[in-house]
Design an enzyme around this catalytic site. Structure first.
Site, PDB file in Angstrom:
ATOM      1  N   LYS A  63     -20.031  -5.348  55.830  1.00  0.00           N
ATOM      2  CA  LYS A  63     -20.869  -4.149  55.963  1.00  0.00           C
ATOM      3  C   LYS A  63     -21.100  -3.859  57.441  1.00  0.00           C
ATOM      4  O   LYS A  63     -21.374  -4.772  58.230  1.00  0.00           O
ATOM      5  CB  LYS A  63     -22.203  -4.361  55.244  1.00  0.00           C
ATOM      6  CG  LYS A  63     -22.046  -4.387  53.741  1.00  0.00           C
ATOM      7  CD  LYS A  63     -21.699  -3.010  53.215  1.00  0.00           C
ATOM      8  CE  LYS A  63     -21.503  -3.023  51.712  1.00  0.00           C
ATOM      9  NZ  LYS A  63     -21.032  -1.745  51.215  1.00  0.00           N
TER      10      LYS A  63
ATOM     11  N   ASP B 265     -17.016  -1.757  55.857  1.00  0.00           N
ATOM     12  CA  ASP B 265     -17.551  -0.628  55.081  1.00  0.00           C
ATOM     13  C   ASP B 265     -18.784  -0.044  55.776  1.00  0.00           C
ATOM     14  O   ASP B 265     -19.806  -0.710  55.917  1.00  0.00           O
ATOM     15  CB  ASP B 265     -17.928  -1.122  53.678  1.00  0.00           C
ATOM     16  CG  ASP B 265     -18.363   0.004  52.745  1.00  0.00           C
ATOM     17  OD1 ASP B 265     -18.254   1.184  53.146  1.00  0.00           O
ATOM     18  OD2 ASP B 265     -18.798  -0.300  51.616  1.00  0.00           O
TER      19      ASP B 265
ATOM     20  N   GLU C  73     -13.378   1.129  55.330  1.00  0.00           N
ATOM     21  CA  GLU C  73     -13.900   1.720  54.100  1.00  0.00           C
ATOM     22  C   GLU C  73     -14.933   2.787  54.431  1.00  0.00           C
ATOM     23  O   GLU C  73     -15.893   2.537  55.158  1.00  0.00           O
ATOM     24  CB  GLU C  73     -14.531   0.648  53.196  1.00  0.00           C
ATOM     25  CG  GLU C  73     -15.134   1.246  51.919  1.00  0.00           C
ATOM     26  CD  GLU C  73     -15.616   0.218  50.901  1.00  0.00           C
ATOM     27  OE1 GLU C  73     -15.233  -0.956  50.997  1.00  0.00           O
ATOM     28  OE2 GLU C  73     -16.388   0.606  50.012  1.00  0.00           O
TER      29      GLU C  73
ATOM     30  N   ASP D 154     -14.682   5.236  49.040  1.00  0.00           N
ATOM     31  CA  ASP D 154     -15.659   4.846  48.017  1.00  0.00           C
ATOM     32  C   ASP D 154     -16.497   6.069  47.641  1.00  0.00           C
ATOM     33  O   ASP D 154     -16.182   6.776  46.672  1.00  0.00           O
ATOM     34  CB  ASP D 154     -16.522   3.679  48.547  1.00  0.00           C
ATOM     35  CG  ASP D 154     -17.481   3.135  47.508  1.00  0.00           C
ATOM     36  OD1 ASP D 154     -17.626   3.738  46.434  1.00  0.00           O
ATOM     37  OD2 ASP D 154     -18.110   2.087  47.750  1.00  0.00           O
TER      38      ASP D 154
ATOM     39  N   LYS E  93     -16.232   3.042  40.501  1.00  0.00           N
ATOM     40  CA  LYS E  93     -17.531   2.513  40.071  1.00  0.00           C
ATOM     41  C   LYS E  93     -17.951   3.228  38.790  1.00  0.00           C
ATOM     42  O   LYS E  93     -17.919   4.458  38.712  1.00  0.00           O
ATOM     43  CB  LYS E  93     -18.584   2.769  41.154  1.00  0.00           C
ATOM     44  CG  LYS E  93     -18.394   1.923  42.417  1.00  0.00           C
ATOM     45  CD  LYS E  93     -19.478   2.252  43.432  1.00  0.00           C
ATOM     46  CE  LYS E  93     -19.731   1.122  44.396  1.00  0.00           C
ATOM     47  NZ  LYS E  93     -18.783   0.998  45.491  1.00  0.00           N
TER      48      LYS E  93
HETATM   49  C1  0XW Z   1     -21.988  -0.714  46.325  1.00  0.00           C
HETATM   50  N1  0XW Z   1     -22.037  -1.741  47.283  1.00  0.00           N
HETATM   51  C2  0XW Z   1     -23.107  -1.491  48.224  1.00  0.00           C
HETATM   52  C3  0XW Z   1     -22.295  -3.001  46.531  1.00  0.00           C
HETATM   53  C4  0XW Z   1     -20.979  -3.556  46.156  1.00  0.00           C
HETATM   54  O1  0XW Z   1     -20.937  -4.919  46.285  1.00  0.00           O
HETATM   55  C5  0XW Z   1     -20.001  -2.871  47.081  1.00  0.00           C
HETATM   56  C6  0XW Z   1     -20.760  -1.995  47.980  1.00  0.00           C
HETATM   57  C7  0XW Z   1     -19.961  -0.787  48.488  1.00  0.00           C
HETATM   58  O2  0XW Z   1     -20.502   0.203  48.961  1.00  0.00           O
HETATM   59  O3  0XW Z   1     -18.729  -0.816  48.486  1.00  0.00           O
HETATM   60 MG    MG Z   2     -18.312   0.886  49.611  1.00  0.00          MG
END
Ligand code: 0XW
Ligand code: MG
Length: 367
Positions: free
Chosen positions: A163, A193, A218, A241, A265
């Site tokens: 992150k 990310d 990401e 994402d 997701k």
């Molecule tokens: C959604 N998140 C914050 C939690 C998952 O572990 C992955 C992550 C993302 O943004 O990719």
């Molecule tokens: Mg992400």
């Protein structure tokens, strides 16, 4: 079969490691909404949705009112063949994919239980025995992140999400990527990310400072255009994402040339029904998939593991054991990570049952 009752619980899930992301987003304790559909056959189907605050256009407080709004369509309906009923729900209430994903999961659970089959059998058939996991590392000090990566590496993890952007310090972000890359050595997949938190200039400067490394990016910026700009300016592969949330946006990401991989997701896309169609599209496009959800415990994790297990290995980059990051566990017997991999639950349907003690008192009963 007929749906006779909808019961909802709100369960606080606490992250073992408070999770820091760009843009001030944190995930310490979040509310997960667990849903159960009862039927006139005695079969019960389970669903779950756990939005992270400020992360996507979704919030935990919106789930129960949205389900209440959809209840007249659900009560008395046949849950078998979830896509037909989801279509009716979409006509009744537009949007709200996060609330719909919990319903959709429960419909698939019931359909698979009625067939006496594990859910992956209905989502394409079991294509793989188990799947690779990634380990997500909260945005803290670079050395601390490197330590967490090494610890996960020693437990068998070979894919790492780093992150970035929580402290608005692009040089610290470059250090995070350098130190995690070094901590796990050559070979494993490492990606940074930003969760939309960088402007294109800052992301480009950060990435140019680590351009010699084998890393993937990401979702650096909020828009697809900015992400495509960063991808072109740095030449590093990119995972989308937040920008990839439905069929059209996945196609747009592909056409923009910045979608080497995509996060699928459940609550972003509206459940297994929508996500398996997007999964099939990604298989055709050659996009590497991360099959997961925003957050959650064992019901959400079981649902995404069934979809991942029915996806040919050539399309799966990784999947996510969300329940590993939080307490309490809803089902102590649910799948656990082993040597960096995880298998779907066994038995008919989703194959998990939340512990009534963990659920506590219901927040809403609709019948
Ligand atoms: C959604 N998140 C914050 C939690 C998952 O572990 C992955 C992550 C993302 O943004 O990719
Ligand atoms: Mg992400």
């Amino acid at each position: 079969m007929k749906i006779t009752r909808i019961t909802l619980w709100e369960v606080p899930l606490t992250s073992h490691e408070t999770y820091y992301m760009a843009g001030g987003k944190t995930c310490g304790t979040t509310t997960s909404v667990i849903l159960r559909l009862d039927t006139d056959t005695g079969l019960q189907g389970w669903g779950e949705v756990c939005p992270i605050p400020h992360y996507l256009p979704a919030y935990a407080g919106g789930v129960i009112p949205a389900v209440e709004e959809m209840a007249p369509v659900l009560l008395g309906a046949d849950p078998v063949g979830p896509e037909a009923l989801m279509e009716r729900l979409n006509q009744h209430l537009q949007g709200h994919p996060y609330a719909k994903s919990a319903i959709d999961t429960a419909l698939w659970d019931l359909t698979a239980q009625a067939a006496g089959l594990p859910l992956h059998a209905l989502l394409g058939g079991q294509a793989v025995q188990d799947m690779p996991l990634y380990h997500s590392i909260t945005c803290v000090a670079p050395d601390e992140m490197a330590r967490m990566a090494r610890e996960a590496y020693e437990q068998g993890m070979r894919q790492f999400q780093v992150k970035l952007g929580a402290d608005d310090d692009w040089q610290a972000d470059a250090e995070r990527l350098i130190k995690v890359r070094e901590a796990v050595g050559a070979g494993p997949l490492v990606y940074g990310d930003w969760n939309c938190g960088a402007d294109a200039l800052t992301a480009t400067r950060t990435v140019r400072a680590v351009a010699h490394l084998d890393v993937m990016l990401e979702q650096p910026c909020a828009t697809l255009q900015e992400c495509a700009h960063v991808r072109a300016a740095t030449g590093l592969p990119m995972k989308l994402d937040e920008s990839a949330h439905d069929m059209a946006s996945v196609i747009a990401g592909h056409l923009a040339g910045c979608m080497d991989a995509a996060a699928l997701k459940l609550s972003k896309m509206g459940g297994l029904s929508a996500m398996r169609r997007i999964r099939d599209l990604c298989l055709s496009l050659g996009t590497q998939m991360c099959i997961e959800d925003t957050w959650g415990s064992d019901v959400t994790t079981a649902a995404l593991l069934h979809l991942a297990a029915s996806t040919p290995a050539r399309g799966i980059m990784n999947t996510c054991d969300l329940s590993h990051y939080v307490a309490p566990r809803l089902d102590a017997a649910a799948p656990q990570r082993r040597n960096g991999r995880i298998a779907p639950p066994e038995g008919p349907g989703l194959g998990v049952t939340p512990d009534p003690e963990v659920l506590g008192q219901a927040s809403a009963i609709l019948d």
